[in-house]
Design a protein around this motif. Structure first.
Motif, PDB file in Angstrom:
ATOM      1  N   ALA A 314       0.750  -1.113   0.036  1.00 34.85           N
ATOM      2  CA  ALA A 314       0.087   0.221  -0.143  1.00 34.85           C
ATOM      3  C   ALA A 314       1.211   1.239   0.207  1.00 34.85           C
ATOM      4  CB  ALA A 314      -0.729   0.086   1.360  1.00 34.85           C
ATOM      5  N   THR A 315       2.107   1.250   0.545  1.00 30.31           N
ATOM      6  CA  THR A 315       3.098   2.652   0.508  1.00 30.31           C
ATOM      7  C   THR A 315       3.084   2.890  -0.365  1.00 30.31           C
ATOM      8  OG1 THR A 315       4.769   1.306   1.241  1.00 30.31           O
ATOM      9  CG2 THR A 315       3.672   2.317   3.432  1.00 30.31           C
ATOM     10  N   GLU A 316       2.938   1.490  -1.427  1.00 26.21           N
ATOM     11  CA  GLU A 316       4.260   2.234  -2.974  1.00 26.21           C
ATOM     12  C   GLU A 316       2.975   3.314  -3.330  1.00 26.21           C
ATOM     13  OE1 GLU A 316       6.504  -1.886  -3.781  1.00 26.21           O
ATOM     14  OE2 GLU A 316       5.109  -0.966  -4.680  1.00 26.21           O
ATOM     15  N   LEU A 317       2.082   3.212  -3.099  1.00 28.65           N
ATOM     16  CA  LEU A 317       0.292   4.096  -3.799  1.00 28.65           C
ATOM     17  C   LEU A 317       0.493   5.398  -2.697  1.00 28.65           C
ATOM     18  CD1 LEU A 317      -2.398   1.593  -4.487  1.00 28.65           C
ATOM     19  CD2 LEU A 317      -0.070   2.178  -6.117  1.00 28.65           C
ATOM     20  N   LEU A 318       0.598   5.313  -1.813  1.00 27.97           N
ATOM     21  CA  LEU A 318       0.601   6.662  -0.752  1.00 27.97           C
ATOM     22  C   LEU A 318       1.564   6.570  -0.283  1.00 27.97           C
ATOM     23  CD1 LEU A 318      -2.559   6.476  -2.269  1.00 27.97           C
ATOM     24  CD2 LEU A 318      -3.023   8.014   0.147  1.00 27.97           C
TER      25      LEU A 318
END
Ligand SMILES: CC(C)(COP(=O)(O)OP(=O)(O)O)[C@@H](O)C(=O)NCCC(N)=O
Length: 460
Positions: A314-318
């Motif tokens: 998930a942290t790759e998107l936000l």
């Protein structure tokens, strides 16, 4: 029932004349074409499929004849050029599908071209719904498409400017065909053809009164970054245009009206033709750009969020900071719950009501949207159909605009973002070739910057 299909085909699809008689044999009676058209129109969809499969399969190229001539052509290697050209012409003739003549005869009768446009729409529907992908049907489609491309080439098309004085039946069609920003009422329609607006359509003598493709243009001071200012604005409809306020042409809606003319590239030709028209009306005009929707972005984003959740990325998107904002505003716990909360907010468009979220999500959604348009591909070309259309025309992916379409539809479809595909006139043919041949997308610094920010985050 069946024999009547066979009967009709045997009767109306006359054999190809011999090579010697190819220009001497009189065309079959018009009644043949009329009977074929009448019969076809009387068929239900499934029967039309069966009928066209018989037509394409049993009345195509005579393969034996063609292969005999191909062998003969090989034999004439090294012979004098006249003989070689002769044999090549015979071979070329033998490769004409038998049904091609029927199509050209039909095009000569009243309503025949429109009939063939609608018949190709059926072929396209059968092909796209995968209920028939026989090579013969593909051959029939490409034969018909090449004939239609000749009959609907730019030189034979009529450019019509639609104004409030155009006949009602045309204005009614313009309103009905508007596929991008639906016309709501007479006032709305009057504005779209009023001051600081232009509406053009291509028509063709074979289909009088039928706009084949319609382009809506807004004349503005600079390149528009918001659609409400164009389709919602309550510009008094009787004001005169002030040329000093007109420096840019914004294409904010284009729609083709004949499914059977898909692939004939009418939209591209219309844009180029309208640019010329506007240049002659406004010689100082130097900015030509679309203001385009981004259909499919919200759906793609939902899917991408889901996929990253599964893979714990998930942290790759936000960024951490952006996720913290989401957690604060939604009260969701870090990680999957926050991602789920974000998916729900995007899915219901609720996020737009929270100024904090709108502010917090802008950088992330703009990065993701830039990647969706520039990075996501289908067979190497832009996944988004509107991007693909303008890039094929040689436009530059020029500017993403935040809060450009704040209508419910705009928020739901693309989180309110819209994009300008800019037409730099000297570059369109180079850009188009680079895109079509090497799948290179011409993009502005803003877009490339957003894409590289996305790639840094997701190491893509
Ligand atoms: C965008 C349009 C006008 C392109 O048509 P055209 O130039 O004829 O392209 P093509 O179908 O020949 O490839 C057409 O695809 C269309 O009407 N799309 C739906 C409405 C829209 N603007 O997306």
């Amino acid at each position: 029932e069946h024999n009547s299909m066979e009967e009709i085909l045997k009767k109306t699809v006359v054999p190809l004349p011999t090579y010697e008689m190819r220009e001497k044999s009189p065309p079959p009676p018009e009644s043949n074409s009329l009977e074929f058209m009448h019969f076809y129109k009387s068929l239900e969809k499934e029967q039309r499929l069966e009928f066209l499969e018989k037509l394409s399969h049993d009345f195509g190229v005579d393969h034996r004849w063609a292969s005999d001539l191909a062998a003969k052509m090989l034999d004439t290697q090294g012979r004098d050029v006249a003989t070689i050209l002769q044999v090549e012409d015979r071979l070329r003739y033998s490769l004409t599908p038998r049904y091609r003549q029927l199509l050209t005869h039909i095009s000569k009768v009243q309503g025949g071209v429109k009939f063939l446009v609608d018949l190709r729409a059926d072929l396209i529907e059968f092909a796209s719904s995968k209920i028939s992908d026989s090579p013969h049907m593909r051959d029939l489609n490409s034969t018909l498409k090449s004939l239609l491309s000749e009959w609907f080439s730019v030189g034979l098309l009529q450019l019509e400017r639609i104004t409030w004085r155009s006949p009602c039946e045309i204005l009614q069609k313009i309103s009905q065909y508007e596929a991008v920003h639906p016309v709501r009422n007479w006032t709305d329609l009057k504005r779209r053809v009023g001051p600081y607006r232009r509406c053009y359509a291509f028509t063709h003598a074979s289909m009088p009164g039928e706009p084949l493709v319609v382009l809506h243009v807004a004349l503005t001071e600079d390149i528009a970054n918001n659609i409400q200012g164009i389709v919602r604005e309550f510009a008094t409809v009787d004001v005169d245009e002030d040329v000093n306020k007109i420096n840019a042409a914004i294409f904010y809606s284009i729609s083709s009206t004949q499914a059977g003319l898909q692939g004939v590239e009418l939209g591209n030709y219309l844009i180029k033709r309208v640019v010329r028209e506007l240049q002659s009306e406004f010689p100082h005009m130097a900015q030509f750009s679309s203001l385009s929707p981004i259909p499919g972005f919200s759906l793609w984003l939902q899917g991408t969020l889901g996929q990253h959740k599964k893979e714990g990325r998930a942290t790759e998107l936000l960024s951490e900071q952006e996720w913290r904002e989401v957690e604060d505003v939604t009260g969701a716990a870090p990680g999957a719950p926050a991602l789920e909360a974000l998916r729900r907010l995007i899915g219901t468009s609720e996020w737009i009501r929270s100024d904090r979220l709108v502010h917090a999500l802008e950088p992330a959604l703009m990065r993701l949207c830039a990647w969706y348009l520039y990075g996501e591909k289908r067979r190497g070309y832009a996944l988004n159909p509107v991007a693909n259309f303008h890039l094929q025309n040689g436009a530059t992916m020029w500017r993403l605009n935040w809060q450009a379409d704040t209508s419910p539809r705009g928020i739901a479809n693309s989180c309110g973002i819209m994009v300008n595909y800019r037409y730099f006139l000297q570059e369109t043919s180079t850009n188009s070739t680079a895109y079509m041949q090497n799948k290179v997308i011409k993009a502005s610094e803003q877009v490339v910057g957003l894409v590289s920010q996305f790639q840094k985050n997701s190491k893509l």
